[in-house]
Design a protein around this motif. Structure first.
Motif, PDB file in Angstrom:
ATOM      1  N   THR A 372      11.994  51.163  62.575  1.00 19.22           N
ATOM      2  CA  THR A 372      11.610  49.592  61.734  1.00 19.22           C
ATOM      3  C   THR A 372      13.198  49.386  61.406  1.00 19.22           C
ATOM      4  N   THR A 378      16.718  40.951  64.729  1.00 15.36           N
ATOM      5  CA  THR A 378      18.581  40.920  64.621  1.00 15.36           C
ATOM      6  C   THR A 378      18.149  40.105  66.432  1.00 15.36           C
ATOM      7  N   GLN A 418       7.792  37.565  64.098  1.00 13.94           N
ATOM      8  CA  GLN A 418       7.178  38.592  63.327  1.00 13.94           C
ATOM      9  C   GLN A 418       6.081  37.912  62.204  1.00 13.94           C
TER      10      GLN A 418
HETATM   11  N1  LIG Z   1      18.491  37.931  56.534  1.00 13.35           N
HETATM   12  C1  LIG Z   1      19.279  38.726  56.190  1.00 13.35           C
HETATM   13  N2  LIG Z   1      20.660  39.714  55.324  1.00 13.35           N
HETATM   14  C2  LIG Z   1      20.208  40.818  56.087  1.00 13.35           C
HETATM   15  N3  LIG Z   1      20.531  41.821  55.916  1.00 13.35           N
HETATM   16  C3  LIG Z   1      19.596  41.727  56.613  1.00 13.35           C
HETATM   17  C4  LIG Z   1      18.445  40.419  57.273  1.00 13.35           C
HETATM   18  N4  LIG Z   1      17.512  40.617  58.261  1.00 13.35           N
HETATM   19  C5  LIG Z   1      16.962  41.924  58.407  1.00 13.35           C
HETATM   20  N5  LIG Z   1      18.921  42.705  57.308  1.00 13.35           N
HETATM   21  C6  LIG Z   1      18.871  43.493  57.342  1.00 13.35           C
HETATM   22  O1  LIG Z   1      19.077  44.369  58.993  1.00 13.35           O
HETATM   23  C7  LIG Z   1      18.547  45.283  59.918  1.00 13.35           C
HETATM   24  C8  LIG Z   1      17.745  44.796  60.839  1.00 13.35           C
HETATM   25  O2  LIG Z   1      16.973  44.517  60.979  1.00 13.35           O
HETATM   26  P1  LIG Z   1      15.878  43.999  61.436  1.00 13.35           P
HETATM   27  O3  LIG Z   1      14.590  43.259  61.977  1.00 13.35           O
HETATM   28  O4  LIG Z   1      16.303  43.026  62.687  1.00 13.35           O
HETATM   29  O5  LIG Z   1      15.126  45.117  61.862  1.00 13.35           O
HETATM   30  P2  LIG Z   1      13.511  45.398  62.744  1.00 13.35           P
HETATM   31  O6  LIG Z   1      14.343  46.373  64.125  1.00 13.35           O
HETATM   32  O7  LIG Z   1      13.031  43.801  63.481  1.00 13.35           O
HETATM   33  O8  LIG Z   1      13.082  45.760  62.565  1.00 13.35           O
HETATM   34  P3  LIG Z   1      10.691  46.229  62.025  1.00 13.35           P
HETATM   35  O9  LIG Z   1      10.767  47.238  62.988  1.00 13.35           O
HETATM   36  O10 LIG Z   1      11.229  46.402  60.690  1.00 13.35           O
HETATM   37  O11 LIG Z   1      10.540  44.763  62.722  1.00 13.35           O
HETATM   38  C9  LIG Z   1      17.763  45.596  58.595  1.00 13.35           C
HETATM   39  O12 LIG Z   1      18.635  46.770  58.156  1.00 13.35           O
HETATM   40  C10 LIG Z   1      18.296  44.860  57.663  1.00 13.35           C
HETATM   41  O13 LIG Z   1      17.686  45.497  56.506  1.00 13.35           O
END
Ligand SMILES: Nc1ncnc2c1ncn2[C@@H]1O[C@H](COP(=O)(O)OP(=O)(O)OP(=O)(O)O)[C@@H](O)[C@H]1O
Length: 580
Positions: A372, A378, A418
């Motif tokens: 996670t 992203t 999501q």
């Molecule tokens: N809008 C935003 N502004 C700044 N940082 C962000 C933003 N959205 C996500 N992040 C940061 O970017 C990183 C990647 O987040 P992301 O949501 O892409 O992870 P993920 O792998 O999809 O997580 P999960 O499995 O929990 O959904 C994390 O450190 C998060 O805190």
């Protein structure tokens, strides 16, 4: 005045309405000057014992006709000017709404939704007031003052008029002073209202979490604080409001005092007649309204100005992603490519993604997995061009995404986020959201592919079942599957499922994925997941950790590699077997 200038585009667009409305006001003001003179002359005729029955009847008839005419004309200006202001209110609301829909996610991260709603519901009506009450008071007070003073000077006595005007500079000074205070205080009060609105919005939408964490009392206390702050700020506005009228009343009182004292002296010295003094006082009475109107004008303009500032602050915000000057709008292939793509969220230092490279051919599936926060969502959002990024690093159909027309990119990619969001509409409308012309068969087929058809049978009204606030409450899995059906109906060349199967059981997940493979044989699919079974059929699986690709390959290759993927997969299989 600046606010009225800022709204000049609107007055120009509806100039006919305003020209007629203002002309009517002018006619009313001219007509209003007649009765005092008539009454003054009648008093003089009574005093000289020269009043005849015919004169009196004529005066009464003129007053009656004037009364009826003023009645009709007053209706007309209200209809024209207030109606115009309502059109302005609608126009501003539509502009704001259109502007908000153009904004990118970073804007909504920075702004509180309650505050955005406050601008639409509270600030726009304050601006509307400048176009109705503001225009009325400005024009009417100006006409009335100039005309009345003109008649007082010419028909009665210029010295008496001048003397009665001595207190007026104080009026100008005090209204300007109060106006400045009001502008600043009203801005703060509107800001506090926005904050309070935001609190209500968050508490209502998060009421389940509030209850689950037994935070009702704490939230009521937090709400009390923000509501108290709003109250304090509104009271500070009211304090100024409350000062306006008494100040004006005192100044007008002084005018009357001078008028009466000096006027009586002039009657005694025979400079004017008693009838003139009566008429003078009636004219002075006519000036009461314009004086108050100037006070209101300052009040309304300052409120409107503060609200207009809040409105403009939103409207000048530009989306951080802009469309290319000559974007590609033609058909493009269903391929996806990343070339050393790195991305850092605006306002942060740490890259969310670093050096991501992969190539996905037509008809292939890409699986993205990882801990996670590793950057899966992203990457999906970057492919949707939600953020501004370096050029030429993400390509769809071989074309950098920043060179693609927004519509082309959005039509090309079907996206199931999501956080699935369903609207308070029927299931059919939710599924056909992106393709309103879809037939019932198409909607049913999409629901079938998303494994939602069987659930539909539980609802008495089937496809016409209302969802959300006014309808049935759906389970997380049902909402997810309706969101999937919505994306499937679009039949997009590229489909992104961002952790979209997390709330369905393993068997349902399996059938949805099987349907996807069958239906989307020549189309491309990107799936992010925590449950690795969701990506095991993918032609390419990327394992992300802290924004970097740490493993990649097919399921078999990754199992062979015996790294994070293989370990997670075995663990999840074991859990599945134990649970099964
Ligand atoms: N809008 C935003 N502004 C700044 N940082 C962000 C933003 N959205 C996500 N992040 C940061 O970017 C990183 C990647 O987040 P992301 O949501 O892409 O992870 P993920 O792998 O999809 O997580 P999960 O499995 O929990 O959904 C994390 O450190 C998060 O805190």
């Amino acid at each position: 005045m600046q606010t009225l200038r800022q709204l000049s585009w609107f007055f120009r667009a509806y100039w006919k309405r305003y020209v007629i409305g203002i002309s009517v006001l002018f006619v009313i003001d001219v007509l209003m000057l007649w009765p005092p003179k008539l009454i003054g002359d009648t008093v003089d005729s009574i005093r000289n014992s020269s009043l005849t029955d015919a004169d009196l009847t004529q005066t009464v008839v003129i007053l009656l006709v004037l009364g009826v005419s003023l009645y009709g004309l007053r209706f007309l200006w209200r209809y024209l000017l207030n109606g115009g202001a309502l059109i302005l209110e609608r126009t501003l609301r539509e502009r704001l709404f259109a502007h908000l829909t153009r904004m990118t996610p970073s804007f909504f991260h920075r702004k509180r939704s309650g505050d955005l709603m406050a601008v639409a519901t509270n600030d726009i009506p304050a601006i509307e007031q400048t176009a109705s009450t503001g225009v009325l008071t400005l024009v009417d007070a100006l006409f009335m003052t100039v005309l009345t003073l003109g008649v007082m000077v010419t028909a009665i006595d210029w010295k008496l008029t001048l003397a009665a005007l001595i207190p007026m500079p104080f009026l100008a000074w005090s209204t300007a002073y109060y106006g400045k205070l009001l502008h600043d205080r009203f801005y703060l009060a509107q800001e506090a209202f926005g904050e309070m609105n935001d609190h209500v919005q968050q508490s209502v939408s998060g009421v389940r979490v509030l209850r689950a964490f037994v935070q009702e009392k704490a939230d009521i206390e937090a709400y009390r604080r923000v509501s108290e702050k709003t109250l304090e700020r509104n009271v500070s506005v009211s304090r100024i409001d409350a000062l306006f009228e008494p100040t004006i009343a005192i100044i007008i009182g002084f005018s009357f005092l001078i008028g009466l004292g000096y006027g009586t002296y002039l009657v005694f010295t025979s400079a004017i007649s008693l009838g003139d003094l009566v008429a003078f006082n009636l004219y002075l009475g006519l000036l009461i309204w314009p004086m108050f109107a100037f006070g209101w004008l300052v009040n309304v303009l300052q409120r409107g100005g503060a609200s207009h500032k809040r409105f403009t602050e939103l409207m000048v915000e530009q989306p951080d992603v802009t469309e290319a000057a000559n974007p590609v709008t033609s058909q493009i292939a269903n391929t996806v490519e990343a070339r050393h793509f790195s991305f850092t969220y605006p306002g942060t230092d740490k890259p969310a993604l670093t050096d991501i490279s992969f190539r996905l051919g037509e008809g292939e599936t890409l699986g993205i997995v990882g801990r996670t926060g590793s950057g899966k969502s992203t990457l999906c959002r970057a492919l949707l061009h939600q953020y501004q990024m370096k050029e030429q690093v993400l390509l769809i159909g071989g074309i950098p995404i920043e060179g693609l027309a927004f519509d082309t990119l959005r039509e090309k990619i079907g996206y199931v986020p999501q956080e699935h969001l369903l609207f308070s509409r029927t299931i059919a409308e939710n599924v056909a959201f992106g393709k309103p012309q879809a037939t019932t068969e198409e909607v049913m087929h999409a629901l079938e592919l998303a494994e939602m058809k069987r659930d539909l049978a539980q609802f008495r009204e089937g496809l016409q079942t209302m969802v959300g606030e006014k309808g049935v409450t759906l389970s997380g899995g049902q909402k997810q599957r309706i969101s999937i059906a919505r994306a499937l109906l679009m039949d997009a060349g590229i489909l992104i499922l961002d952790d979209s199967l997390s709330a369905v059981d393993a068997r349902t997940e399996e059938s949805i994925l099987r349907h996807l493979r069958q239906e989307r044989a020549d189309k491309t699919t990107i799936i992010t997941a925590h449950r690795l079974s969701a990506v095991q059929h993918a032609q390419l699986i990327l394992v992300l950790d802290e924004g970097r690709i740490v493993e990649q390959g097919t399921h078999d290759e990754l199992m062979h590699r015996n790294g994070w993927y293989a370990e997670q997969y075995r663990r999840q299989q074991m859990e599945h077997d134990v649970a099964g």
